[in-house]
Design an enzyme around this catalytic site. Structure first.
Site, PDB file in Angstrom:
ATOM      1  N   HIS A  65       0.828  -1.214   0.000  1.00  0.00           N
ATOM      2  CA  HIS A  65       0.000   0.000   0.000  1.00  0.00           C
ATOM      3  C   HIS A  65       0.860   1.260   0.000  1.00  0.00           C
ATOM      4  CE1 HIS A  65       0.334   1.148   4.372  1.00  0.00           C
ATOM      5  NE2 HIS A  65       0.509  -0.150   4.541  1.00  0.00           N
ATOM      6  N   ASP A 182       6.081   2.711   6.539  1.00  0.00           N
ATOM      7  CA  ASP A 182       4.863   1.905   6.445  1.00  0.00           C
ATOM      8  C   ASP A 182       3.901   2.644   5.506  1.00  0.00           C
ATOM      9  OD1 ASP A 182       2.556   0.421   6.841  1.00  0.00           O
ATOM     10  OD2 ASP A 182       2.189   1.187   8.859  1.00  0.00           O
ATOM     11  N   GLU A 216      -5.196   1.038   2.672  1.00  0.00           N
ATOM     12  CA  GLU A 216      -4.864   0.030   3.675  1.00  0.00           C
ATOM     13  C   GLU A 216      -4.922   0.586   5.086  1.00  0.00           C
ATOM     14  OE1 GLU A 216      -2.502  -2.466   6.410  1.00  0.00           O
ATOM     15  OE2 GLU A 216      -2.186  -0.354   5.864  1.00  0.00           O
ATOM     16  N   GLU A 217      -4.481   1.813   5.286  1.00  0.00           N
ATOM     17  CA  GLU A 217      -4.415   2.377   6.636  1.00  0.00           C
ATOM     18  C   GLU A 217      -5.798   2.586   7.247  1.00  0.00           C
ATOM     19  OE1 GLU A 217      -1.969   2.442   8.454  1.00  0.00           O
ATOM     20  OE2 GLU A 217      -0.140   2.698   7.271  1.00  0.00           O
ATOM     21  N   ASP A 236       4.402  -5.647   3.630  1.00  0.00           N
ATOM     22  CA  ASP A 236       4.152  -4.545   4.556  1.00  0.00           C
ATOM     23  C   ASP A 236       5.246  -4.581   5.618  1.00  0.00           C
ATOM     24  OD1 ASP A 236       2.925  -2.387   5.831  1.00  0.00           O
ATOM     25  OD2 ASP A 236       0.915  -3.204   5.548  1.00  0.00           O
ATOM     26  N   HIS A 316       4.198   3.655  12.936  1.00  0.00           N
ATOM     27  CA  HIS A 316       3.183   4.698  13.109  1.00  0.00           C
ATOM     28  C   HIS A 316       3.696   5.862  13.960  1.00  0.00           C
ATOM     29  CE1 HIS A 316      -0.757   2.502  11.791  1.00  0.00           C
ATOM     30  NE2 HIS A 316       0.223   2.379  10.926  1.00  0.00           N
TER      31      HIS A 316
END
Length: 340
Positions: A65, A182, A216-217, A236, A316
């Site tokens: 993603h 990410d 995706e998030e 990922d 994150h």
């Protein structure tokens, strides 16, 4: 490796919170054309690249993603600051004092800073203890604004996207630190695979469909995949921390995440391939994690699924990985698509 790192740097410089990936997808599409591949654009956002394989009777999917964490304008305050709402799941403390960009619907952009509503210990005695949550976070705009009307005159409105400054650093010793590794690191690995296939004229074992997703998030990146795909490998980030074996120099093979166990035979195959190629790898379980493969399974697709990726520390938040992790992941992916 130099190609992958260069593509990663380029992608990290393009804002792409979930739902606002047009620029990143356009740049990716152009790069795919340079490599000699044609991409199909998805209506919901995303790309599919089909690579013919030696055996067309089976189709294997690989996804990554390009969308990242970010925010949206929730409301404009009377003080001329912006209340925000998160896009994706992150700690509010991880974005405090971060520089950001506000993207208006007309195409204008404005610089800003994300702060709490009590940002100074010299003024607010409770500044240190203030719980960092969405209700107390706001965006200070770097313009002469002191009211809601001033902000509206700039063309800023509710629903405008807010992207975070990635602060990317690629260090000579191999460390790569940035927001949004990410999963732009995973997309760079897929580009690395395509560059290798093109340069070496290698043919995948089966028809290969590479999917770049854009949601995706927020949970539904690969909820749709083409019906001819019988197994999907998500690329990922690998998480790092307590009770986990993965490091920033490894490729992570995820046995189970919040969606449950991944396919036993696929995971076993990936472990055996990592051993065969003498790769630095770790097998881990991520209870607080979901992936494009998770979304595909929840979307009702009748597939086998698995998940691998480069180890990324402080996911994150202010993330970091290493060139070695990109190399290990790309090597495992190459082994997988040529020996499935």
């Amino acid at each position: 490796m130099d190609y992958m790192v260069g593509q990663l740097e380029a992608l990290l410089s393009i804002p792409s919170p979930s739902g606002f990936c047009r620029d990143a997808l356009r740049v990716l599409n152009a790069e795919l054309g340079q490599l000699g591949f044609t991409a199909e654009s998805l209506a919901k956002g995303g790309l599919i690249i089909t690579v013919p394989g030696a055996d067309p009777a089976k189709t294997v999917g690989v996804s990554a993603h390009v969308d990242t964490l970010g925010a949206m304008v929730r409301s404009i305050k009377s003080s001329g600051t912006l209340r925000m709402t998160s896009v994706g799941g992150y700690m509010m403390g991880s974005i405090e004092n971060e520089y950001c960009t506000i993207h208006t619907r007309s195409g204008k952009t404005y610089s800003g800073t994300i702060l709490t509503t009590k940002p100074s210990v010299h003024v607010y005695p409770e500044a240190r203890e203030l719980k960092r949550e969405e209700a107390v976070m706001e965006v200070r705009i770097d313009e002469d604004v002191a009211s809601k009307e001033d902000v509206e005159q700039l063309g800023i409105g509710v629903g405008d996207f807010v992207s975070f400054d990635p602060r990317t650093k690629v260090l000579p010793n191999g460390w790569i630190k940035s927001r949004h590794l990410d999963n732009k690191a995973g997309v760079a690995v897929i580009l690395g695979l395509l560059e290798w296939l093109n340069r070496t004229k290698t043919v995948p074992a089966y028809t290969l469909k590479l999917i770049i997703t854009a949601y995706e998030e927020v949970g539904h990146g690969a909820a749709y995949i083409p019906s001819d795909i019988s197994e999907l490998l998500a690329i990922d980030m690998g998480a790092i921390g307590d009770d986990l074996q993965c490091t920033e120099k490894d490729v992570s093979i995820c046995a189970k995440d919040s969606s449950g166990p991944y396919d036993y035979d696929m995971v076993s195959c990936l472990i055996e391939l990592a051993k065969r190629e003498s790769l630095s790898y770790a097998v881990d379980i991520y209870p607080q994690y979901g992936s494009d493969a998770s979304a595909a399974l929840r979307g009702g697709n009748n597939i086998r699924a698995a998940l691998i990726g480069p180890g990324v520390h402080a996911s994150h938040a202010m993330e970091r990985t290493h060139r070695d992790a990109l190399h290990q992941t790309a090597a495992l992916l190459a082994a997988y698509v040529t020996a499935v």
